[in-house]
Design a protein around this motif. Structure first.
Motif, PDB file in Angstrom:
ATOM      1  N   LYS A   1      15.472  93.725  18.401  1.00 57.80           N
ATOM      2  CA  LYS A   1      16.913  93.468  18.476  1.00 57.80           C
ATOM      3  C   LYS A   1      17.398  93.594  19.914  1.00 57.80           C
ATOM      4  N   TYR A   2      16.908  94.627  20.640  1.00 58.47           N
ATOM      5  CA  TYR A   2      17.300  94.829  22.034  1.00 58.47           C
ATOM      6  C   TYR A   2      16.858  93.640  22.889  1.00 58.47           C
ATOM      7  N   MET A   3      15.615  93.171  22.708  1.00 62.26           N
ATOM      8  CA  MET A   3      15.107  92.069  23.515  1.00 62.26           C
ATOM      9  C   MET A   3      15.814  90.750  23.173  1.00 62.26           C
ATOM     10  N   ASP A   4      16.169  90.555  21.908  1.00 60.06           N
ATOM     11  CA  ASP A   4      16.938  89.357  21.542  1.00 60.06           C
ATOM     12  C   ASP A   4      18.285  89.343  22.261  1.00 60.06           C
ATOM     13  N   ALA A   5      18.945  90.490  22.281  1.00 57.79           N
ATOM     14  CA  ALA A   5      20.228  90.578  22.975  1.00 57.79           C
ATOM     15  C   ALA A   5      20.049  90.369  24.475  1.00 57.79           C
ATOM     16  N   ALA A   6      18.974  90.913  25.052  1.00 59.41           N
ATOM     17  CA  ALA A   6      18.720  90.764  26.489  1.00 59.41           C
ATOM     18  C   ALA A   6      18.452  89.296  26.828  1.00 59.41           C
ATOM     19  N   TRP A   7      17.662  88.602  26.030  1.00 57.65           N
ATOM     20  CA  TRP A   7      17.381  87.195  26.284  1.00 57.65           C
ATOM     21  C   TRP A   7      18.651  86.355  26.153  1.00 57.65           C
ATOM     22  N   ARG A   8      19.487  86.642  25.138  1.00 58.39           N
ATOM     23  CA  ARG A   8      20.737  85.918  24.975  1.00 58.39           C
ATOM     24  C   ARG A   8      21.640  86.109  26.189  1.00 58.39           C
ATOM     25  N   LEU A   9      21.731  87.355  26.676  1.00 56.87           N
ATOM     26  CA  LEU A   9      22.563  87.644  27.836  1.00 56.87           C
ATOM     27  C   LEU A   9      22.040  86.922  29.073  1.00 56.87           C
ATOM     28  N   LYS A  10      20.706  86.916  29.241  1.00 54.88           N
ATOM     29  CA  LYS A  10      20.096  86.242  30.391  1.00 54.88           C
ATOM     30  C   LYS A  10      20.380  84.736  30.359  1.00 54.88           C
ATOM     31  N   GLU A  11      20.256  84.114  29.173  1.00 51.29           N
ATOM     32  CA  GLU A  11      20.510  82.678  29.052  1.00 51.29           C
ATOM     33  C   GLU A  11      21.976  82.348  29.325  1.00 51.29           C
ATOM     34  N   GLN A  12      22.879  83.232  28.871  1.00 51.10           N
ATOM     35  CA  GLN A  12      24.300  82.980  29.101  1.00 51.10           C
ATOM     36  C   GLN A  12      24.647  83.084  30.574  1.00 51.10           C
ATOM     37  N   THR A  13      24.066  84.044  31.274  1.00 50.22           N
ATOM     38  CA  THR A  13      24.352  84.184  32.701  1.00 50.22           C
ATOM     39  C   THR A  13      23.750  83.031  33.492  1.00 50.22           C
ATOM     40  N   GLU A  14      22.591  82.525  33.085  1.00 53.89           N
ATOM     41  CA  GLU A  14      21.974  81.379  33.778  1.00 53.89           C
ATOM     42  C   GLU A  14      22.792  80.112  33.561  1.00 53.89           C
ATOM     43  N   ASN A  15      23.359  79.943  32.376  1.00 53.30           N
ATOM     44  CA  ASN A  15      24.138  78.746  32.091  1.00 53.30           C
ATOM     45  C   ASN A  15      25.472  78.739  32.815  1.00 53.30           C
ATOM     46  N   LEU A  16      25.999  79.928  33.155  1.00 49.45           N
ATOM     47  CA  LEU A  16      27.273  79.995  33.856  1.00 49.45           C
ATOM     48  C   LEU A  16      27.115  79.573  35.317  1.00 49.45           C
ATOM     49  N   ASN A  17      25.964  79.821  35.901  1.00 45.38           N
ATOM     50  CA  ASN A  17      25.754  79.501  37.327  1.00 45.38           C
ATOM     51  C   ASN A  17      25.455  78.070  37.543  1.00 45.38           C
TER      52      ASN A  17
END
Length: 139
Positions: free
Chosen positions: A123-139
């Motif tokens: 669950k922690y890694m799923d949330a971390a990957w989601r956060l990473k993808e969202q930050t990459e898409n914003l840039n």
């Protein structure tokens, strides 16, 4: 035949009468096996990309007479091999011909059903990957 300087043979002059006889014979062979087709239609096995007409055009919205022969061939071309033939036609079609499962699937049977199990780490890694993808898409 005469030989040249380096021992090469000179070519005979071209005989126009023989060349014409060969050409005439070739044309007669082609005409003997030629078939004239006058029944033209759209290839039903090719993808068709249709475009919609103009919204207010009466020409595009009129219904015409449907070509039953073409519709029959087109429907046949869209069928799966199991619908077209009773048995597989090639050795390669035998693999995957029967797609119905041999055993009725049951969710409670642990031998055949392996659901995804989440622990705290996953669950922690799923949330971390989601956060990473969202930050990459914003840039």
């Amino acid at each position: 035949m005469a030989t040249g300087q380096a021992g090469k043979k000179e070519k005979d002059p071209v005989n126009i009468v023989h060349q014409n006889a060969i050409l005439c014979e070739t044309i007669l062979k082609e005409q003997r096996h030629q078939k004239l087709y006058t029944n033209y239609s759209v290839n039903p096995y090719k993808k068709m990309y249709t475009l919609s007409g103009k919204p207010n055009s009466t020409h595009d919205s009129e219904d015409g007479v449907a070509d039953e022969t073409f519709l029959r061939i087109f429907r046949r071309s869209q069928e799966t091999p199991q619908q077209k033939h009773e048995f597989p036609q090639t050795e390669a079609e035998e693999i995957g011909w029967d797609t119905t499962p041999l055993v009725k699937p049951r969710r409670e049977d642990r031998r055949l059903n392996h659901p995804r199990q989440n622990s705290e780490i996953t669950k922690y890694m799923d949330a971390a990957w989601r956060l990473k993808e969202q930050t990459e898409n914003l840039n």
